[in-house]
Design a protein around this motif. Structure first.
Motif, PDB file in Angstrom:
ATOM      1  N   LYS A 135       0.846  -1.193   0.000  1.00  8.68           N
ATOM      2  CA  LYS A 135       0.000   0.000   0.000  1.00  8.68           C
ATOM      3  C   LYS A 135       0.879   1.239   0.000  1.00  8.68           C
ATOM      4  CE  LYS A 135      -3.898   0.482   1.916  1.00  8.68           C
ATOM      5  NZ  LYS A 135      -5.001   0.675   2.891  1.00  8.68           N
ATOM      6  N   GLN A 136       0.495   2.208  -0.817  1.00  4.47           N
ATOM      7  CA  GLN A 136       1.099   3.531  -0.788  1.00  4.47           C
ATOM      8  C   GLN A 136       0.014   4.513  -0.383  1.00  4.47           C
ATOM      9  OE1 GLN A 136       2.885   4.198  -4.643  1.00  4.47           O
ATOM     10  NE2 GLN A 136       4.809   3.243  -4.046  1.00  4.47           N
ATOM     11  N   LYS A 137       0.088   4.940   0.877  1.00  8.01           N
ATOM     12  CA  LYS A 137      -0.979   5.747   1.474  1.00  8.01           C
ATOM     13  C   LYS A 137      -2.278   4.953   1.384  1.00  8.01           C
ATOM     14  CE  LYS A 137       1.384  10.115   0.674  1.00  8.01           C
ATOM     15  NZ  LYS A 137       1.343  11.442   0.061  1.00  8.01           N
TER      16      LYS A 137
END
Length: 459
Positions: free
Chosen positions: A377-379
């Motif tokens: 996950k990115q943010k």
């Protein structure tokens, strides 16, 4: 098919087992072309090709009229079916006919994964499977096949049988498809005829005893042990029943047979009574040579449970809290029964009811894969994994794009794709509604995220 002369010692052995007249039928049969069979994945949508024939002892198994190029069938790469020898599918009949309770299962010698995917299908959401392979390269093949099957109820490990000693009495079912002399593969693999010798049979028997000396202790009270080989001789089959009943306390299990199947039941006299084996001969059944037996652990045998741990500690895995796991489940469209772990910043999911079992297993086993890897996950945005695409878990928030066969094969070759009408961003590409993997449309180009090591090279 090229005919290779059978070793005289093997012919003598088979005449002893079958008699002169029946041996000639056997001899003729193993020079015929074997039939091709597949077992479909009941959790994925798949339309069977025409002219199939149901394998009588398998709900999900079918004979094909001819052998296609499986490498050039995108549905095969999507995990819609597994190419498996018909005799081996008899395990499905054993499980269903005896309604063997679902729970924690172990496939101790699991590669390449045919029997593991069968066990995983039987268990569904009601069990958890450990699929183990001692040879590292074969464990990688096993991992790939488990990922393609996509059920998320399996842990793949790479361990020697002796590493399981701390897990005595821990499993509801243990399956050992033992490494053997391969006599039952003489039709499919003519090279096996050249490699056969009485010394090799003896070596295999000793290896099997070493494995079963560990495996026999792993079954809990009331659980089941299934032992199988793809060979005919008694020292690797019925003699192994005698070995097991001398070393461990087990009870016989008899399997109901339809006479039309032409499977031959054998009876082995032991100090504990008569135990049953099931032999598949290629001149009698439409499958390869196979032997299987089932034993049951007495109700007063030893059992162990995972117990409770205050805090899960592992050098590589980090458990997510119940709240964090519920939030992640909600994100992907599930009802909150998942338990998540992080490994190298990537999220993995198993069903929470197996949390304690998994965490105990992780203390003793060399884990190669487990559950379903969803990705990173990115943010608030997911970088989805290929494993997630092939799994039966929902993919909430992602668009789909259907490929035709030519496009699907280009994707599986990891070639550049030109797709008209493809949405921007992460898109799950499908073939006949079967997920194949991910592409990302950046506007000026489309990135193909099919794993490089999986790409097909056949033109």
């Amino acid at each position: 098919m090229t005919t290779i002369q059978l070793p005289p010692a093997f012919e003598k052995q088979m005449i002893h087992l079958l008699g002169e007249e029946e041996y000639e039928e056997f001899r003729n049969a193993i020079d015929q072309e074997p039939r091709t069979s597949i077992r479909i994945n009941p959790f994925k949508q798949f339309s069977l090709p025409g002219n199939t024939e149901r394998i009588p002892w398998s709900v999900n198994g079918y004979f094909l009229e001819e052998r296609p190029s499986f490498t050039l069938d995108p549905a095969f790469h999507a995990g819609a079916y597994y190419v498996q020898e018909a005799s081996s599918m008899f395990i499905e009949h054993i499980l269903r006919s005896h309604e063997i309770p679902k729970g924690l299962y172990l496939d101790l010698a699991a590669a390449p994964g045919g029997k593991s995917t069968l066990l995983a299908s039987y268990l569904g959401a009601d069990g958890f499977l450990v699929a183990n392979e001692v040879i590292q390269a074969r464990a990688q093949v096993l991992k790939e096949n488990i990922i393609k099957w996509g059920l998320g109820n399996t842990l793949v490990s790479n361990n020697d049988p002796e590493h399981f000693e701390p897990l005595e009495g821990f499993f509801d079912l243990v399956l050992v498809d033992a490494p053997c002399s391969g006599e039952g593969m003489f039709r499919k693999d003519p090279q096996a005829r050249e490699e056969w010798s009485p010394d090799h049979v003896n070596l295999c028997s000793l290896r099997q005893k070493r494995i079963m000396d560990k495996a026999g202790a792993l079954v809990k009270a009331g659980g089941y042990l299934i032992y199988s080989t793809c060979t005919f001789n008694e020292s690797e089959n019925e003699e192994m029943i005698r070995f097991l009943t001398e070393e461990f306390s087990y009870e016989p299990v008899r399997i109901d047979l339809d006479p039309s199947w032409k499977i031959r039941e054998t009876q082995t006299q032991t100090e504990e009574g008569i135990f049953y084996g099931y032999r598949f001969y290629p001149h009698r059944v439409a499958g390869e040579g196979f032997f299987i037996t089932v034993l049951k652990r007495p109700e007063d045998a030893y059992s162990s449970e995972p117990g409770k741990t205050k805090e899960f500690k592992h050098p590589f895995l980090k458990a997510q809290s119940q709240r964090e796991s519920q939030d992640l489940d909600s994100e992907i469209g599930l009802d909150g029964n998942g338990q998540y772990y992080m490994l190298n910043d990537s999220y993995f999911r198993i069903d929470s009811q197996w949390k304690a079992y998994f965490e105990k297993l992780s203390q003793h086993l060399s884990i190669r894969y487990f559950g379903v890897e969803l990705g990173k996950k990115q943010k608030m945005d997911w970088i989805p994994s290929h494993e997630w695409a092939l799994s039966i878990l929902p993919k909430k928030g992602f668009l789909k794009f259907e490929l035709n066969k030519e496009q699907a094969l280009e994707f599986l070759r990891k070639n550049d794709l030109e797709l008209s009408g493809l949405p921007l961003g992460w898109v799950m590409v499908t073939y006949q509604n079967l997920p194949l993997g991910w592409v990302k449309n950046l506007g000026n180009r489309v990135n193909n995220y099919y794993p490089k090591e999986w790409r097909i090279r056949l033109v």
